[in-house]
Each structure stands twice: as structure tokens, then as C-alpha cells.
Motif scaffolding. Structure first.
Motif, short mmCIF file in Angstrom:
data_model
loop_
_atom_site.label_atom_id
_atom_site.label_comp_id
_atom_site.label_asym_id
_atom_site.label_seq_id
_atom_site.Cartn_x
_atom_site.Cartn_y
_atom_site.Cartn_z
N ILE A 50 -2.85 -1.23 4.50
CA ILE A 50 -2.24 -2.07 3.53
C ILE A 50 -0.81 -2.06 3.77
O ILE A 50 0.02 -2.86 4.15
CB ILE A 50 -2.46 -1.62 2.06
CG1 ILE A 50 -3.81 -2.10 1.58
CG2 ILE A 50 -1.27 -2.37 1.05
CD1 ILE A 50 -4.17 -1.40 0.14
N LEU A 51 -0.12 -0.62 4.04
CA LEU A 51 1.20 -0.51 4.58
C LEU A 51 1.41 -1.16 5.95
O LEU A 51 2.49 -1.62 6.26
CB LEU A 51 1.45 1.11 4.48
CG LEU A 51 1.41 1.92 3.50
CD1 LEU A 51 1.86 3.27 3.42
CD2 LEU A 51 2.07 1.29 2.12
N GLN A 80 -0.13 -3.46 7.45
CA GLN A 80 -0.32 -5.04 7.46
C GLN A 80 0.89 -5.65 6.71
O GLN A 80 1.50 -6.61 7.01
CB GLN A 80 -1.72 -5.23 6.74
CG GLN A 80 -2.65 -5.21 7.83
CD GLN A 80 -4.05 -5.35 7.10
OE1 GLN A 80 -4.33 -5.64 5.94
NE2 GLN A 80 -5.15 -5.41 7.90
N ALA A 81 1.49 -5.00 5.87
CA ALA A 81 2.86 -5.11 5.09
C ALA A 81 3.82 -5.39 5.87
O ALA A 81 4.93 -6.02 5.55
CB ALA A 81 3.04 -4.46 3.92
#
Length: 272
Positions: A39-40, A42-43
Motif C-alpha cells: 500500500i505504501l 503504491q501510494a
């Protein structure tokens, strides 16, 4: 349109330096497992720190001291597998480098070989100079860490702001210059007065990453569980909570429990 993996450009130490040079702030968050790291990454976070804070947030210890090198390598491997873009830095845990440069080198080589991470991080200044030099001599990038160094918590006796006194502030500036001269590519500054963090950031050419060190550092880092509001008991002044996931997750679990008890889950649609 999704970006193909091969088109994603990995963040490097060189890019972090260029970011400081042009005044672009560096974003850094901790990560300890594959799902969160994905998630981190891709953010778009620039740096993921596999912090020894895993000792606290993942394992429930009171300090960072109990976590082992093997455990750090396990967490780091999980994060590296998720990182297509972010630069991954791994804390060398307490007892795996202090006072013994040969051990520091062996620990760092294990981290790099076994996890595939891109850099290690070590706490301290002049007292660990020899260890840093030896690790750098093997071609391993080292991020420094000054100010509040949680591995030394029993020496300090408290997690309060460091370097408020002039002598400690002067040593911190000297240590920062020493870490740069030794070859560190960046330094974390933890819980020091923002005026001192500004002086340090301006006195060295390598990037500084602050946590509780004001806005004049070249980047910021937070523990992801604190920033997302998963951990609720830790709310220092420097922390901005960007979400309250503890509440969201508790609500979801309570709904699940009540649906199971009321025989509302699974429904016919959710059954084979």
C-alpha cells in the motif's frame, strides 16, 4: 492505466540527494510486512524504513531492544518483496553493531544478502564511527540516526526531547558533520528542537529526515501504525494521525462477529 513494473523507477540514494538539492521534501514511513508495504509503495512513499520499532508495534515489547537480527531480516524480506519503487532501509538492531565493527559488518551483510534491502540504519555518532566505516567499505549504504536514539533508552531514562542543552546540541552538530564525512548518505534526527534540526540540516549537504524535529529537515518519517491510528495509546506531540483505522477495524470486526452470531454470514450468495 496501470504502470508496468519495468517502467517504475526505483528511488536511490542519488535521487534522495537530488531531492535535498532542489528543495523537494522526502517522505518516509515505517513498514514491517508485505501487505502494508504494498500500500505504501503504491501510494508513492519515497523511503520505507523497516524500523526496529517492529519490536513495539508488531511484537508488543516495551522497547526496541528485544528484537533480533533474524527477526529484522524476516520483516525486511517481507517489505522488499512489496517495494517496486520505494528505497528500503533496515535498522540494525541493538547488540548487532555497537562496539564491534566486525559484528556491524557481518550484521549488515546478512541484512543486505538475506532480505534484498537497499541500505542499513544505525544509531549514534562518534562512538560508532568505526562500525559505519567498516560497513561502508563493503559498499553498503548507511543512514545515520541522531537525537533521541531509542536503543539507548536505558541510558537516557526517558523518551523526552534531546539536545536542549548547549553541550549536547554541539555534540549533535559535530556528530552530524562526522557522519557526513564518514560517508552516510542521510541522517534521521529524532525528537530534537526544531531550531537545532534547522542548523544541522543547513550545516551538512546530505539529507536529514526528521521525526519530532520540526519542518526544516529535508524529509519526515513516522511510524505507519501511529500515523494511521492503528495504535491508539501512543500520541506524542509530533504525531499527526491521518486516519483512525483502529475505530474502522474494530467496527468491522464487531459487525462480523454479530453477523456470525445472528447466522447472517455467510448468506446463500456467499455459499457454494
Amino acid at each position: 492505466m496501470s504502470v508496468h513494473k519495468s517502467n517504475i523507477k526505483r528511488v536511490t540514494t542519488h535521487q534522495l540527494q537530488e531531492m535535498k538539492n532542489r528543495g523537494e521534501k522526502i517522505s518516509m514511513l515505517t513498514a514491517y510486512d508485505y501487505s502494508m508495504a504494498k500500500i505504501l509503495d503504491q501510494a508513492g512513499v519515497d523511503v520505507m524504513l523497516v524500523g526496529d520499532s517492529a519490536s513495539n508495534v508488531m511484537a508488543g515489547h516495551e522497547t526496541t531492544l528485544p528484537i533480533t537480527l533474524d527477526q529484522m531480516i524476516y520483516h525486511a524480506s517481507s517489505v522488499v518483496r512489496a517495494a517496486d519503487r520505494a528505497f528500503v532501509v533496515v535498522d540494525i538492531p541493538f547488540g548487532s553493531y555497537q562496539g564491534n565493527s566486525k559484528l556491524a559488518l557481518e550484521s549488515s551483510i546478512r541484512v543486505m544478502k538475506e532480505s534484498g534491502a537497499h541500505s542499513v540504519k544505525m544509531e549514534g555518532g562518534a562512538e560508532i564511527k568505526e562500525s559505519i566505516e567498516r560497513v561502508l567499505s563493503a559498499g553498503i549504504p548507511v543512514m545515520g540516526h541522531l537525537g533521541l536514539t531509542p536503543q539507548s533508552i536505558y541510558k537516557f531514562g526517558t523518551y523526552t526531547v534531546r539536545a536542549k542543552e548547549e553541550a549536547e546540541a554541539e555534540k549533535l552538530i559535530d556528530d552530524a558533520k562526522l557522519l557526513e564525512e564518514t560517508g552516510c548518505y542521510a541522517i534521521v534526527l529524532e525528537k530534537i528542537p526544531s531550531s537545532l534540526a534547522k542548523i544541522v540540516s543547513e550545516s551538512i549537504t546530505i539529507p536529514t529526515i526528521g521525526i519530532g524535529a520540526g519542518q526544516d529537515t529535508d524529509g519526515q518519517v513516522l511510524v505507519v501504525h501511529d500515523m494511521l491510528g492503528i495504535t491508539q495509546e501512543f500520541k506524542p506531540r509530533f504525531l499527526r494521525q491521518y486516519a483512525n483505522l483502529s475505530e474502522v477495524m474494530t467496527g468491522a470486526v464487531e459487525n462480523y462477529i454479530s453477523d456470525v452470531k445472528a447466522r447472517e454470514f455467510p448468506s446463500d450468495k456467499e455459499s457454494y
